[in-house]
Design a protein around this motif. Structure first.
Motif, PDB file in Angstrom:
ATOM      1  N   MET A   1      21.700  78.351  11.893  1.00  9.27           N
ATOM      2  CA  MET A   1      22.131  77.080  12.418  1.00  9.27           C
ATOM      3  C   MET A   1      20.920  76.164  12.566  1.00  9.27           C
ATOM      4  O   MET A   1      19.922  76.527  13.170  1.00  9.27           O
ATOM      5  N   GLU A   2      20.998  74.983  12.002  1.00 12.05           N
ATOM      6  CA  GLU A   2      19.887  74.037  12.019  1.00 12.05           C
ATOM      7  C   GLU A   2      19.762  73.381  13.385  1.00 12.05           C
ATOM      8  O   GLU A   2      20.752  72.969  13.995  1.00 12.05           O
ATOM      9  N   ALA A   3      18.524  73.286  13.883  1.00 11.38           N
ATOM     10  CA  ALA A   3      18.285  72.646  15.182  1.00 11.38           C
ATOM     11  C   ALA A   3      18.570  71.149  15.079  1.00 11.38           C
ATOM     12  O   ALA A   3      18.230  70.503  14.093  1.00 11.38           O
ATOM     13  N   GLN A   4      19.217  70.642  16.123  1.00  7.01           N
ATOM     14  CA  GLN A   4      19.529  69.218  16.154  1.00  7.01           C
ATOM     15  C   GLN A   4      18.280  68.457  16.595  1.00  7.01           C
ATOM     16  O   GLN A   4      17.593  68.880  17.535  1.00  7.01           O
ATOM     17  N   PRO A   5      17.956  67.334  15.933  1.00  8.25           N
ATOM     18  CA  PRO A   5      16.758  66.589  16.336  1.00  8.25           C
ATOM     19  C   PRO A   5      16.946  65.996  17.737  1.00  8.25           C
ATOM     20  O   PRO A   5      18.057  65.685  18.151  1.00  8.25           O
ATOM     21  N   GLU A   6      15.840  65.907  18.443  1.00  9.03           N
ATOM     22  CA  GLU A   6      15.899  65.343  19.789  1.00  9.03           C
ATOM     23  C   GLU A   6      16.164  63.842  19.737  1.00  9.03           C
ATOM     24  O   GLU A   6      15.718  63.147  18.828  1.00  9.03           O
ATOM     25  N   MET A   7      16.890  63.351  20.730  1.00  3.11           N
ATOM     26  CA  MET A   7      17.129  61.917  20.848  1.00  3.11           C
ATOM     27  C   MET A   7      15.805  61.258  21.251  1.00  3.11           C
ATOM     28  O   MET A   7      15.067  61.775  22.081  1.00  3.11           O
ATOM     29  N   THR A   8      15.510  60.135  20.645  1.00  2.00           N
ATOM     30  CA  THR A   8      14.297  59.393  20.983  1.00  2.00           C
ATOM     31  C   THR A   8      14.647  58.236  21.920  1.00  2.00           C
ATOM     32  O   THR A   8      15.821  57.885  22.084  1.00  2.00           O
ATOM     33  N   VAL A   9      13.625  57.641  22.507  1.00  5.95           N
ATOM     34  CA  VAL A   9      13.836  56.455  23.349  1.00  5.95           C
ATOM     35  C   VAL A   9      14.515  55.360  22.521  1.00  5.95           C
ATOM     36  O   VAL A   9      15.443  54.695  22.986  1.00  5.95           O
TER      37      VAL A   9
END
Length: 99
Positions: A1-9
Motif C-alpha cells: 500500500m502506497e503511503a499518502q503524501p502529507e498535506m502541506t500548508v
C-alpha cells in the motif's frame, strides 16, 4: 500500500479558501471514536531538517467539544450512513382482569 503524501500548508490554504472566512475551525480526531476539538494555535517546528506546522487545541477544558456530528464522520468516511430501523406496528397489551 502506497503511503499518502502529507498535506502541506499550501494544500490546507487551498482547501480553506473555498470556506466561509467567518466559520469557526474544528479538528476532527480519532476515526474510531470521532471527537471534535477547537484548535487555538499553529506552531512551526523543525522535524529532521524540514519545517512542520502543528495545529493545537487550546489548554482550556472545553477545547474538546464532544462527539463529531454524524454527518461529518460520514463525509470523512469514518462511519457509514446509518439509517433508523423500520418502524414496526405497536403491540397492544392484553388485559388479564377478564374484560
Amino acid at each position: 500500500m502506497e503511503a499518502q503524501p502529507e498535506m502541506t500548508v499550501g494544500d490546507l490554504i487551498d482547501l480553506l479558501s473555498a470556506c466561509d472566512r467567518s466559520a469557526p475551525v474544528r479538528l476532527a480526531m480519532n476515526p474510531f471514536f470521532p471527537m471534535a476539538h477547537r484548535p487555538t494555535r499553529a506552531v512551526q517546528a523543525d522535524d529532521r531538517g524540514r519545517p512542520v506546522v502543528y495545529l493545537a487545541e487550546g489548554p482550556d477544558p472545553d477545547s474538546q467539544l464532544g462527539p463529531l456530528p454524524p454527518e461529518v464522520a460520514v463525509a470523512l468516511s469514518w462511519q457509514g450512513l446509518v439509517q433508523a430501523p423500520p418502524r414496526r406496528a405497536r403491540r397492544t397489551a392484553r388485559r388479564t382482569d377478564g374484560h
